[in-house]
Design a protein around this motif. Structure first.
Motif, PDB file in Angstrom:
ATOM      1  N   PHE A 179       6.418  -2.001   8.812  1.00  0.00           N
ATOM      2  CA  PHE A 179       7.045  -1.481   7.601  1.00  0.00           C
ATOM      3  C   PHE A 179       8.129  -0.451   7.907  1.00  0.00           C
ATOM      4  N   GLU A 180       8.197   0.004   9.148  1.00  0.00           N
ATOM      5  CA  GLU A 180       9.199   0.994   9.528  1.00  0.00           C
ATOM      6  C   GLU A 180      10.274   0.394  10.424  1.00  0.00           C
ATOM      7  N   LYS A 181      10.284  -0.955  10.556  1.00  0.00           N
ATOM      8  CA  LYS A 181      11.261  -1.637  11.389  1.00  0.00           C
ATOM      9  C   LYS A 181      12.410  -2.153  10.538  1.00  0.00           C
ATOM     10  N   SER A 198      -1.073  -2.582  -3.691  1.00  0.00           N
ATOM     11  CA  SER A 198      -1.042  -2.328  -2.244  1.00  0.00           C
ATOM     12  C   SER A 198      -0.450  -3.524  -1.508  1.00  0.00           C
ATOM     13  N   ILE A 199       0.132  -3.251  -0.342  1.00  0.00           N
ATOM     14  CA  ILE A 199       0.743  -4.269   0.502  1.00  0.00           C
ATOM     15  C   ILE A 199       0.019  -4.268   1.840  1.00  0.00           C
ATOM     16  N   CYS A 200      -0.238  -5.457   2.368  1.00  0.00           N
ATOM     17  CA  CYS A 200      -0.950  -5.535   3.642  1.00  0.00           C
ATOM     18  C   CYS A 200      -0.278  -6.566   4.546  1.00  0.00           C
ATOM     19  N   TYR A 201      -0.142  -6.200   5.824  1.00  0.00           N
ATOM     20  CA  TYR A 201       0.427  -7.093   6.836  1.00  0.00           C
ATOM     21  C   TYR A 201      -0.689  -7.542   7.775  1.00  0.00           C
ATOM     22  N   ALA A 222      13.457  -4.802   3.139  1.00  0.00           N
ATOM     23  CA  ALA A 222      14.454  -3.732   3.020  1.00  0.00           C
ATOM     24  C   ALA A 222      13.931  -2.619   2.118  1.00  0.00           C
ATOM     25  N   GLU A 223      13.273  -2.998   1.026  1.00  0.00           N
ATOM     26  CA  GLU A 223      12.728  -2.002   0.100  1.00  0.00           C
ATOM     27  C   GLU A 223      11.533  -1.284   0.725  1.00  0.00           C
ATOM     28  N   ILE A 224      10.692  -2.034   1.430  1.00  0.00           N
ATOM     29  CA  ILE A 224       9.553  -1.407   2.116  1.00  0.00           C
ATOM     30  C   ILE A 224      10.056  -0.425   3.167  1.00  0.00           C
TER      31      ILE A 224
END
Length: 261
Positions: free
Chosen positions: A3-5, A58-61, A134-136
């Motif tokens: 999420f930070e890439k 919530s979002i999960c990878y 991009a939004e994340i």
């Protein structure tokens, strides 16, 4: 965290909605990744000693090959299956956006477009998927906080990691410090040694080259900065969970399945 890439590329495989109540499932060995947005949920994900509580919005990878148990009282979820290039991680990651409205809207739009399957839908969905990330990324971005003492060395590594002549000592010289001190500062900054950092970059590069389908595995090894194929194969399996040949085979199977649709 993925999420930070901001330099990951993707290949979409499937998009679907999942509505369930009172379920307990175990997932293992999938050769694709998943990103899910829970419109509504009361779900627990267990991976080893880690437990994730997934609630509304919530979002999960889920990385490829991840073994985990999902226990859900109820959930209304949008799920995207995909392969990524430029990122490799074995742990599940969770994100609860404070500004979830746009992300939710994008997930619903990509689901709608995928279900209709109009001409060019894959291009549209891929564009929407990039907008989601991009939004994340925008909501997770914390700025460049790399220790200025090693910033030049890190930049040099990121630009030259495919050079087989690159060593930790060469990188340390770019910051005008001893290798021992450089290793110390680097480990404090990235939580991994500079050697492992370089290997991770090379394996990500190798995975991307394999997915392109233009090179043999020996060529992939060389173009990723490895001089010993056996060592390359060992590191690839350690990081990606499968051997280079198995990874290559998986992409062939995915391509065949998509061509049959």
């Amino acid at each position: 965290m993925i999420f930070e890439k901001d330099d990951v590329s993707f290949k979409l495989l499937d998009v679907f909605a999942l509505k369930q109540k009172n379920v307990k499932t175990f997932n293992s060995g999938r050769n694709f990744e998943a990103l899910s947005f829970r419109v509504e949920a009361d779900t627990i994900i267990k991976q080893g000693e880690n437990t994730f509580e997934l609630k509304d919005k919530s979002i999960c990878y889920f990385p490829a090959g991840a073994d985990y148990t999902r226990i859900s009282n109820h959930e209304n979820t949008i799920v995207i299956h995909f392969n990524s290039f430029g990122y490799s991680y074995k742990e599940i990651e969770m994100f609860s956006p404070k500004q979830y409205e746009k992300i939710e809207s994008l997930f619903k739009e990509i689901l709608d477009v995928w279900k209709k399957r109009s001409r060019g839908y894959r291009y549209t969905c891929t564009a929407l998927f990039y907008q989601i990330f991009a939004e994340i990324y925008r909501q997770n971005y914390k700025g460049n906080a790399i220790n200025p003492k090693i910033r030049d060395a890190v930049r040099y590594i990121n630009h030259n990691f495919t050079d087989a002549e690159l060593t930790v000592n060469v990188a340390a010289e770019k910051s005008n410090m001893s290798e021992v001190y450089f290793r110390k500062l680097f480990k404090e900054e990235f939580s991994v040694s500079p050697k492992k950092y370089i290997i991770n970059l090379r394996i990500k590069q190798a995975a991307a080259l394999i997915a392109m389908g233009y090179y043999s595995l020996s060529e992939v090894s060389e173009k990723s900065g490895f001089t010993d194929y056996k060592y390359f194969s060992t590191e690839f399996k350690r990081i990606m969970g499968v051997s280079p040949s198995k990874y290559f085979y998986n992409f062939l199977e995915i391509a065949k399945e998509q061509n049959l649709k």
